[in-house]
Write a protein that holds these residues in place. Structure first.
Motif, PDB file in Angstrom:
ATOM      1  N   SER B  36       0.829  -1.187   0.000  1.00 53.53           N
ATOM      2  CA  SER B  36       0.000   0.000   0.000  1.00 53.53           C
ATOM      3  C   SER B  36       0.874   1.252   0.000  1.00 53.53           C
ATOM      4  O   SER B  36       1.892   1.301   0.682  1.00 53.53           O
ATOM      5  CB  SER B  36      -0.896  -0.014   1.236  1.00 53.53           C
ATOM      6  N   GLY B  37       0.479   2.224  -0.836  1.00 56.01           N
ATOM      7  CA  GLY B  37       1.215   3.488  -0.874  1.00 56.01           C
ATOM      8  C   GLY B  37       2.478   3.447  -1.701  1.00 56.01           C
ATOM      9  O   GLY B  37       3.281   4.379  -1.684  1.00 56.01           O
ATOM     10  N   GLY B  39       2.669   3.625  -4.906  1.00 54.00           N
ATOM     11  CA  GLY B  39       2.566   4.463  -6.104  1.00 54.00           C
ATOM     12  C   GLY B  39       1.900   3.796  -7.291  1.00 54.00           C
ATOM     13  O   GLY B  39       1.894   4.356  -8.398  1.00 54.00           O
ATOM     14  N   LYS B  40       1.313   2.630  -7.101  1.00 51.30           N
ATOM     15  CA  LYS B  40       0.725   1.882  -8.213  1.00 51.30           C
ATOM     16  C   LYS B  40      -0.442   2.636  -8.858  1.00 51.30           C
ATOM     17  O   LYS B  40      -0.495   2.795 -10.080  1.00 51.30           O
ATOM     18  CB  LYS B  40       0.248   0.502  -7.721  1.00 51.30           C
ATOM     19  N   SER B  41      -1.384   3.096  -8.026  1.00 51.33           N
ATOM     20  CA  SER B  41      -2.546   3.827  -8.567  1.00 51.33           C
ATOM     21  C   SER B  41      -2.096   5.106  -9.244  1.00 51.33           C
ATOM     22  O   SER B  41      -2.606   5.479 -10.310  1.00 51.33           O
ATOM     23  CB  SER B  41      -3.520   4.183  -7.450  1.00 51.33           C
ATOM     24  N   THR B  42      -1.153   5.774  -8.612  1.00 53.61           N
ATOM     25  CA  THR B  42      -0.661   7.043  -9.159  1.00 53.61           C
ATOM     26  C   THR B  42      -0.073   6.824 -10.554  1.00 53.61           C
ATOM     27  O   THR B  42      -0.305   7.621 -11.461  1.00 53.61           O
ATOM     28  CB  THR B  42       0.392   7.644  -8.214  1.00 53.61           C
TER      29      THR B  42
HETATM   30  N1  LIG Z   1      -4.000  13.302  -4.354  1.00 58.96           N
HETATM   31  C1  LIG Z   1      -3.003  13.004  -3.494  1.00 58.96           C
HETATM   32  N2  LIG Z   1      -2.465  13.973  -2.720  1.00 58.96           N
HETATM   33  C2  LIG Z   1      -1.466  13.700  -1.860  1.00 58.96           C
HETATM   34  N3  LIG Z   1      -0.913  12.489  -1.693  1.00 58.96           N
HETATM   35  C3  LIG Z   1      -1.412  11.473  -2.423  1.00 58.96           C
HETATM   36  C4  LIG Z   1      -2.481  11.688  -3.368  1.00 58.96           C
HETATM   37  N4  LIG Z   1      -2.764  10.502  -3.955  1.00 58.96           N
HETATM   38  C5  LIG Z   1      -1.925   9.601  -3.418  1.00 58.96           C
HETATM   39  N5  LIG Z   1      -1.095  10.171  -2.500  1.00 58.96           N
HETATM   40  C6  LIG Z   1      -0.022   9.509  -1.748  1.00 58.96           C
HETATM   41  O1  LIG Z   1       0.872   8.950  -2.684  1.00 58.96           O
HETATM   42  C7  LIG Z   1       1.334   7.689  -2.250  1.00 58.96           C
HETATM   43  C8  LIG Z   1       1.071   6.647  -3.319  1.00 58.96           C
HETATM   44  O2  LIG Z   1      -0.333   6.478  -3.441  1.00 58.96           O
HETATM   45  P1  LIG Z   1      -0.980   5.413  -4.426  1.00 58.96           P
HETATM   46  O3  LIG Z   1      -2.447   5.561  -4.281  1.00 58.96           O
HETATM   47  O4  LIG Z   1      -0.404   5.571  -5.771  1.00 58.96           O
HETATM   48  O5  LIG Z   1      -0.490   4.047  -3.778  1.00 58.96           O
HETATM   49  P2  LIG Z   1      -0.920   2.561  -4.159  1.00 58.96           P
HETATM   50  O6  LIG Z   1       0.323   1.850  -4.459  1.00 58.96           O
HETATM   51  O7  LIG Z   1      -1.982   2.585  -5.184  1.00 58.96           O
HETATM   52  O8  LIG Z   1      -1.503   2.050  -2.770  1.00 58.96           O
HETATM   53  P3  LIG Z   1      -2.766   1.103  -2.488  1.00 58.96           P
HETATM   54  O9  LIG Z   1      -2.302  -0.297  -2.690  1.00 58.96           O
HETATM   55  O10 LIG Z   1      -3.082   1.389  -1.052  1.00 58.96           O
HETATM   56  O11 LIG Z   1      -3.855   1.506  -3.414  1.00 58.96           O
HETATM   57  C9  LIG Z   1       0.643   7.403  -0.932  1.00 58.96           C
HETATM   58  O12 LIG Z   1       1.542   7.729   0.106  1.00 58.96           O
HETATM   59  C10 LIG Z   1      -0.529   8.336  -0.931  1.00 58.96           C
HETATM   60  O13 LIG Z   1      -0.852   8.711   0.370  1.00 58.96           O
END
Ligand SMILES: Nc1ncnc2c1ncn2[C@@H]1O[C@H](COP(=O)(O)OP(=O)(O)OP(=O)(O)O)[C@@H](O)[C@H]1O
Ligand SMILES: [Mg+2]
Lengths: 217, 240
Positions: B36-37, B39-42
């Motif tokens: 989690s966190g 950066g995958k979704s980003t």
């Molecule tokens: N709009 C935003 N503003 C500020 N920080 C953000 C924003 N979106 C995501 N983050 C931060 O960026 C980091 C990566 O987030 P992301 O959603 O890409 O993770 P992830 O790998 O998809 O996690 P998960 O498995 O929980 O979905 C996290 O620390 C999150 O808190």
């Protein structure tokens, strides 16, 4: 047996007053809603520091009693020699007053549309404008409608204050008749009934739309 | 082809993508795994320009996603994306949800869009739900509707972001079946997933992310059977 000196002419006079009430309510809601949408969308889509002056002015409209606004604007337009009729002044002041409340409704409605839903729309290639018109507007409308109906009914009652500018609307016309025939309870009951008859279809319409939309949720 | 080169992305001081490079060829299925966190979704949102990047480049079919002159809305029609959170348009029926963008964005006629909508909804097993409102659907059905909605644009690429993670366990299977079908049909896909068995089964390559960095990428056999980096092994040990 119940006897009254309320004549058919008096009833016509009351209905005329009701017509004025309706007309002012209509213009106030029309102007107030259009301005409210413009102000509300502007405030929902622009950084706060850019909208701060507008927010400040709208706050004035919301916090100064309507009666004071009516009297002051009417006095100033007379001093300035603008020669605007009391009716038009009333519509303008009430529209601005309404727009201040309406812009809050619009802003809240837009903010209540989930970011994730809007992101889904944009990810399909929809433009900002398409997102606003196809997604945000219909969803926000459903959220706002109950409060907007409430606003309409409130504004209709507030129109009673325009009698201070010499306009004979429903409440003023009933007072005139009371002064003459000295039957305050009966005349005010009739006037109250007329207010109710005007309001009832508006709130029913709102309830019906709400029910229809809720079936989908 | 999706070409991601040296992408850096931060939210304020928080580094979310740190020098990420990844190329996905036509017809390829690439899974992204990681905690989690990480950066995958980003990353998925950067690929179709929903999030800006600070440096590096992302090209889709040779077009720079983040260049000033790019018609991003046109580019997005090539890239379908399905999110973790269900995001049906609540005021529209299932069929209308699916046909809205074909009509408004691709300017298709109602008849044409309806035909595409029907076809895609049948494809995901929702052919009998056309006139129902989304609120009457289960989570699994909502996610399949979201997939049909994306497919109705006839995209070249599909991005999936943990589309099963908000679902009840018994509904996961039906959504995975739909994705499996797409993979079989040769759709180019990037899928972020926590379903390791599924990633192993459908992927050509699997990438492991941690703290915004892509630590390792390779065949499913390599990543799951013989990971080269201690971080990957550690992560897999924690989830398997
Ligand atoms: N709009 C935003 N503003 C500020 N920080 C953000 C924003 N979106 C995501 N983050 C931060 O960026 C980091 C990566 O987030 P992301 O959603 O890409 O993770 P992830 O790998 O998809 O996690 P998960 O498995 O929980 O979905 C996290 O620390 C999150 O808190
Ligand atoms: Mg995520």
């Amino acid at each position: 047996m119940f006897q009254t000196s309320l004549s058919l002419n008096d009833v016509m006079f009351l209905l005329q007053g009701a017509g004025v009430t309706l007309l002012i309510t209509f213009w106030a809601m029309l102007g107030g809603t259009i301005l409210g949408i413009i102000f509300g969308v502007f405030r929902a889509t622009t950084p706060w520091w850019a909208t701060a002056p507008l927010a400040f002015v709208l706050d004035i409209f919301r916090s100064v009693p309507l009666l004071i606004q009516l009297v002051l604007v009417n006095a100033f337009q007379a001093i300035a020699g603008l020669n605007i009729s009391a009716f038009v002044v009333s519509c303008i002041v009430l529209a601005l007053y309404t727009s201040a409340y309406c812009s809050e409704l619009v802003r809240g409605g837009i903010a209540a549309v989930p970011v994730t839903t809007r992101r889904a729309a944009r990810s399909l290639g929809m433009t900002w404008w398409q997102d606003m018109t196809q997604i945000v507007y219909p969803i926000a409308l459903r959220i706002m409608l109950p409060s907007w109906i409430g606003l309409t009914l409130g504004v209709m009652k507030d129109t009673a204050l325009v009698s201070w500018l010499g306009i004979i609307e429903l409440l003023r016309s009933s007072q005139i008749i009371v002064t003459r025939i000295q039957e305050p309870l009966f005349v005010l009951t009739v006037a109250g009934l007329i207010y109710f008859i005007i309001s009832f279809p508006i709130s029913r319409l709102g309830a019906r739309l709400e029910r229809k939309w809720r079936e989908n949720d | 082809m999706i070409e991601i080169e040296n992408v850096h992305k931060s939210f304020g001081d928080l580094k979310v993508l740190d020098n990420v490079s990844l190329t996905v060829k036509k017809g390829e299925v690439v899974s992204i795994i990681g905690g989690s966190g990480s950066g995958k979704s980003t990353l998925l949102m950067c690929i179709n320009g929903l999030e800006p990047i600070q440096s590096g480049s992302i090209r889709v079919d040779g077009i720079e996603v983040h260049a000033k002159g790019t018609d991003i809305n046109k580019l997005r029609t090539k890239i379908g994306i399905v999110f973790q959170q269900w995001n049906a348009f609540p005021h529209l029926t299932v069929l209308e949800n699916v046909t809205l963008a074909p009509r408004k964005v691709l300017k298709k006629s109602k008849a044409e869009a309806d035909a595409i909508g029907r076809k895609q909804l049948e494809h995901v097993g929702l052919g009998d739900k056309l006139d129902v409102y989304p609120s009457k659907l289960s989570g699994g059905q909502q996610q399949r509707m979201a997939i049909a909605r994306a497919l109705a644009m006839e995209p070249q690429y599909m991005l999936f972001d943990e589309v099963t993670s908000a679902l009840d366990p018994q509904l996961v299977g039906e959504v995975l079946d739909t994705m499996r079908l797409l993979a079989k049909e040769g759709m180019t896909m990037i899928l972020v997933t926590h379903e390791m068995a599924f990633a192993r089964e459908v992927s050509d390559r699997v990438a492991f992310f941690k703290s915004g960095k892509m630590h390792e990428i390779g065949t499913p056999e390599q990543i799951f059977g013989n990971p080269q980096r201690p971080e990957t092994a550690q992560f897999l040990a924690s989830v398997l």
